[in-house]
Design an enzyme around this catalytic site. Structure first.
Site, PDB file in Angstrom:
ATOM      1  N   GLN A 313       0.996  -1.177   0.084  1.00  0.00           N
ATOM      2  CA  GLN A 313      -0.074   0.259  -0.035  1.00  0.00           C
ATOM      3  C   GLN A 313       0.799   1.223  -0.015  1.00  0.00           C
ATOM      4  O   GLN A 313       1.700   1.338   0.751  1.00  0.00           O
ATOM      5  CB  GLN A 313      -0.871   0.016   1.400  1.00  0.00           C
ATOM      6  N   THR A 314       0.606   2.255  -0.885  1.00  0.00           N
ATOM      7  CA  THR A 314       1.680   3.329  -0.979  1.00  0.00           C
ATOM      8  C   THR A 314       0.405   4.526  -1.427  1.00  0.00           C
ATOM      9  O   THR A 314      -0.223   4.505  -2.354  1.00  0.00           O
ATOM     10  CB  THR A 314       2.512   3.309  -1.695  1.00  0.00           C
ATOM     11  N   HIS A 322      11.682   1.742  -0.878  1.00  0.00           N
ATOM     12  CA  HIS A 322      10.686   0.994  -1.156  1.00  0.00           C
ATOM     13  C   HIS A 322      10.901  -0.168  -2.006  1.00  0.00           C
ATOM     14  O   HIS A 322      10.133  -1.288  -1.681  1.00  0.00           O
ATOM     15  CB  HIS A 322       9.641   2.025  -1.778  1.00  0.00           C
ATOM     16  N   ASP A 409       3.724   3.637  11.528  1.00  0.00           N
ATOM     17  CA  ASP A 409       2.694   4.860  11.665  1.00  0.00           C
ATOM     18  C   ASP A 409       1.906   4.725  10.235  1.00  0.00           C
ATOM     19  O   ASP A 409       1.599   5.628   9.646  1.00  0.00           O
ATOM     20  CB  ASP A 409       3.495   6.128  11.773  1.00  0.00           C
ATOM     21  N   MET A 449      13.903   0.930   6.495  1.00  0.00           N
ATOM     22  CA  MET A 449      15.220   0.723   5.434  1.00  0.00           C
ATOM     23  C   MET A 449      16.195   1.972   5.518  1.00  0.00           C
ATOM     24  O   MET A 449      15.833   2.970   5.111  1.00  0.00           O
ATOM     25  CB  MET A 449      15.039   0.178   4.127  1.00  0.00           C
ATOM     26  N   VAL A 554     -14.138  41.008  -6.004  1.00  0.00           N
ATOM     27  CA  VAL A 554     -14.887  39.829  -6.306  1.00  0.00           C
ATOM     28  C   VAL A 554     -16.251  39.894  -5.806  1.00  0.00           C
ATOM     29  O   VAL A 554     -16.909  39.295  -6.514  1.00  0.00           O
ATOM     30  CB  VAL A 554     -13.981  38.681  -5.135  1.00  0.00           C
ATOM     31  N   ARG A 555     -16.593  40.599  -4.924  1.00  0.00           N
ATOM     32  CA  ARG A 555     -18.173  40.891  -4.721  1.00  0.00           C
ATOM     33  C   ARG A 555     -18.750  41.497  -6.087  1.00  0.00           C
ATOM     34  O   ARG A 555     -20.116  40.929  -6.454  1.00  0.00           O
ATOM     35  CB  ARG A 555     -18.336  41.875  -3.387  1.00  0.00           C
ATOM     36  N   ILE A 595     -12.164  39.607   4.002  1.00  0.00           N
ATOM     37  CA  ILE A 595     -12.053  39.733   5.492  1.00  0.00           C
ATOM     38  C   ILE A 595     -11.925  38.332   6.066  1.00  0.00           C
ATOM     39  O   ILE A 595     -10.874  38.161   6.833  1.00  0.00           O
ATOM     40  CB  ILE A 595     -13.477  40.073   6.175  1.00  0.00           C
ATOM     41  N   ALA A 596     -12.419  37.269   5.375  1.00  0.00           N
ATOM     42  CA  ALA A 596     -12.407  35.615   5.495  1.00  0.00           C
ATOM     43  C   ALA A 596     -12.436  35.588   7.052  1.00  0.00           C
ATOM     44  O   ALA A 596     -11.269  35.275   7.757  1.00  0.00           O
ATOM     45  CB  ALA A 596     -11.143  35.234   5.061  1.00  0.00           C
TER      46      ALA A 596
END
Length: 691
Positions: A313-314, A322, A409, A449, A554-555, A595-596
């Site tokens: 699995q990768t 690997h 992990d 490894m 943008v508005r 503003i975000a």
């Protein structure tokens, strides 16, 4: 109160045979159907009436030349789902009968009767496994019927899940989890009937859509182009406890975990459960020859005579370590090798799957062709560590593999909010080892490894006895990304030249990549002014196109129909993020100055952009008092008077960025100085060349 009538196995077998006959031999005469099922014409008519009343069969008038054949019968979506359920039941009963006969003759159990855990049903890794698709002819009719149903447009993650449900990759699941199955999976890693399954597979929808549905209703499931992929009978509609799900499945309700963040900020609030009937698989236009269903891989293994198969699995490119690892794993298991990379949704910031597959194909000839194969898995990863390892093992078992490499992990998402790893380095291996006998797939431990310079070869780090007398070399993922970003040498002992070439094509040095500078702060803080000054300075330098996505601009041009509710403000920011991600992807510089106010929305925009280049968040940290004092547009005055509702900083919150790339003060500091601070930051990050 009378007891519920017991099911009649003979009647259920007859219904099963009828539904199977209608799926496989549509248009057959009643006499042919009766012979195929092994019943009289009278019994057949009774079965047809029963199946029609239950909604399993649809009756249509015939206009053909044969006047004796007045009606035709076709399987409905619900009938196809019932056929799948009865298939499982029929197989389980026949296994039990065989086991009893075997015990009578030999005095011992056959071991083929799965008393509790259906995951062991397919002991032979080469035998076909059940799919949820109907036959081609039934699919054509169901597609027409499904066009009239209420439909749900699937998200990218749901499309990945549905594909693996339909093709058997998620066997023994027959659809999206019911509430009972969901609760059991979250709490015990098992479905309600005891089958091992660690990951909740749920169809999350919004409350508005859920309110239009009734229990027992059939719905169509469509891809993002509107193509009907499947139907689903809604047996459950429930509101999950997402905090509990996060804690049990991912170990903590911490939004630093990408799947927890998705759970709270992207997934719908209502879950639907019910069996799925597959009509057609999702269409993939890329690498089609490399995409195999579980049964296609099993058929390939049968053809090649492979009895043992170890899966790797990768979600990263393959490097020399690997290769050595997979060679050793195959030798240790005395098995053939399946390189089985995930090409669905992975961790935000990962190398895109197009680049990765090109890397895999570039080094595939380094492996012996007679004992190695590669196939792509369209899986939406959750990065759930230990549970994910068990989930990956079950999926690979369904694909015909007998062994699975579990890494250190495995499927870990990185650091939590406290800066610590979410999971221990060997938690995944421990949980997999605990369940591997039941799963029927054996774990091969991942060996760390490292390269021993004096011997010019890779060796497991914990097996080097003379480590004090040799030079051990290794390059971490972080170091590799740094070298790629800065255009530094990547030594040949670490990776293959073909892989490095592909990575450099996709990831040129940072000074040649697109990026986004995202200013955030209160209205009147000076974002637009600094952004304009920065734009001019970057255009003066030249080399890349620069686009300013100011909030007001943008508005006016992109979001003119939106109001200022939280929903509309979020939508406006997401639009800005989308445009910025396209600019970044194509090598330009996007400067955003909204503003975000909400941290979750800024994080979503960051993830969208970081898939293609750098995201530089600049907090313009002007105090609300100073912004109100400036108030050039008179907005704060109107907000104080209550004439503007939900105004950031007055009647609506602003989430102060916790760790922006840069924070600038504008009080008593001129604009040129602020813009210069941003330039210095971009230079220190390698995004612009030093002047």
């Amino acid at each position: 109160m009378s007891a519920a009538p017991k099911p009649n196995p003979e009647a259920e077998d007859q219904l099963f045979r009828l539904l199977r006959q209608l799926d496989e031999a549509q248009g057959a005469s009643q006499r042919a159907m009766a012979q195929g099922i092994g019943v009289s014409l009278g019994r057949l008519n009774a079965l047809l009436r029963q199946a029609t009343a239950a909604g399993f069969v649809r009756v249509q008038d015939m206009d053909g030349p044969d006047k004796r054949q007045r009606f035709s019968y076709a399987l409905t979506a619900r009938g196809a789902g019932e056929k799948n359920r009865l298939t499982d039941q029929f197989l389980a009963r026949k296994f039990a009968e065989y086991d009893a006969l075997f015990a009578e003759l030999t005095g011992t159990t056959s071991g083929l009767n799965p008393l509790k855990h259906r995951t062991k049903l397919m002991e032979n890794n080469l035998a076909p496994i059940p799919e949820l698709y109907v036959s081609y002819d039934s699919a054509q009719k169901l597609k027409m019927e499904a066009a009239e149903l209420v439909s749900w447009d699937l998200t990218p993650r749901q499309i990945c899940d549905l594909e693996l449900l339909m093709n058997g990759g998620f066997n023994p699941l027959k659809g999206f989890l019911s509430e009972a199955d969901y609760t059991s999976v979250v709490d015990t890693m098992r479905t309600a009937d005891g089958a091992l399954w660690p990951m909740p597979i749920t169809l999350d929808v919004n409350e508005k859509f859920a309110d239009t549905l009734e229990i027992g209703q059939d719905i169509a499931l469509r891809d993002q182009e509107g193509v009907i992929l499947a139907t689903m009978t809604v047996t459950d509609r429930y509101t999950p406890n997402k905090a509990h799900e996060a804690k049990m499945v991912f170990g903590a309700d911490d939004s630093a975990h990408p799947a927890v963040n998705y759970l709270h900020n992207t997934a719908g609030d209502i879950y639907l459960g019910g069996p799925v009937t597959g009509i057609q698989q999702p269409v993939h236009y890329d690498f089609r020859a490399r995409r195999d269903t579980p049964n296609e891989l099993r058929a390939y293994f049968r053809k090649m005579g492979w009895r043992k198969v170890v899966a790797f699995q990768t979600r990263n490119p393959l490097h020399r370590a690997h290769q050595e690892l997979t060679f050793r794993a195959a030798r240790e298991a005395q098995a053939n090798l399946l390189i089985h990379p995930v090409v669905g949704l992975t961790k935000p910031g990962d190398v895109d799957h197009f680049t990765r597959v090109r890397c895999y194909e570039a080094v595939l000839d380094k492996y012996p062709q007679a004992t190695t194969s590669m196939s792509l898995l369209n899986l939406a990863m959750r990065m759930a560590g230990p549970r994910e390892a068990v989930w990956h093992g079950l999926i690979r078992k369904n694909h015909g593999c007998t062994h699975f490499i579990v890494g250190r992990d495995h499927a870990g998402p990185g650091k939590n909010s406290a800066g610590e790893d979410f999971y221990g380095p060997y938690d995944a291996q421990d949980l997999f080892r605990e369940h591997q006998e039941e799963m029927g797939i054996e774990m091969v431990d991942f060996k760390h490894m490292v390269y021993v310079q004096e011997r010019a070869q890779y060796e497991p780090a914990d097996e080097i006895e003379d480590k004090d007398n040799v030079t051990i070399l290794n390059i971490s993922g972080t170091e590799l990304r740094r070298r790629l970003a800065e255009g530094l040498e990547i030594p040949e002992w670490f990776s293959f030249p073909e892989v490095v070439t592909e990575l450099r094509r996709t990831k040129p040095p940072r000074s040649q990549q697109g990026f986004t500078v995202f200013f955030t702060g209160f209205s009147g803080s000076g974002k637009s002014t600094i952004a304009n000054a920065l734009m001019v300075k970057l255009m003066e330098m030249g080399g890349r196109p620069v686009t300013l996505l100011d909030g007001d601009i943008v508005r006016k041009n992109l979001s003119s129909e939106l109001g200022f509710s939280k929903e509309h403000r979020d939508l406006n920011i997401r639009r800005i993020g989308y445009v910025a991600s396209e600019i970044t992807k194509n090598g330009g510089i996007a400067i955003c100055a909204p503003i975000a106010p909400y941290a979750t929305t800024r994080r979503a925009v960051r993830e969208d952009i970081e898939a293609f280049g750098a995201f530089v968040e600049v907090h313009v940290a002007t105090s609300i008092e100073e912004c109100e004092r400036r108030d050039r547009k008179g907005l704060y005055k109107l907000a104080r008077e209550g004439k503007i509702k939900e105004f950031t900083g007055i009647s609506d919150p602003y989430d102060v960025p916790e760790s922006p790339e840069l924070s600038v003060e504008t009080e008593n500091v001129d604009v040129d100085n602020c813009a210069h601070q941003v330039l210095l930051k971009l230079e220190s990050m390698g995004l612009i060349a030093a002047q």
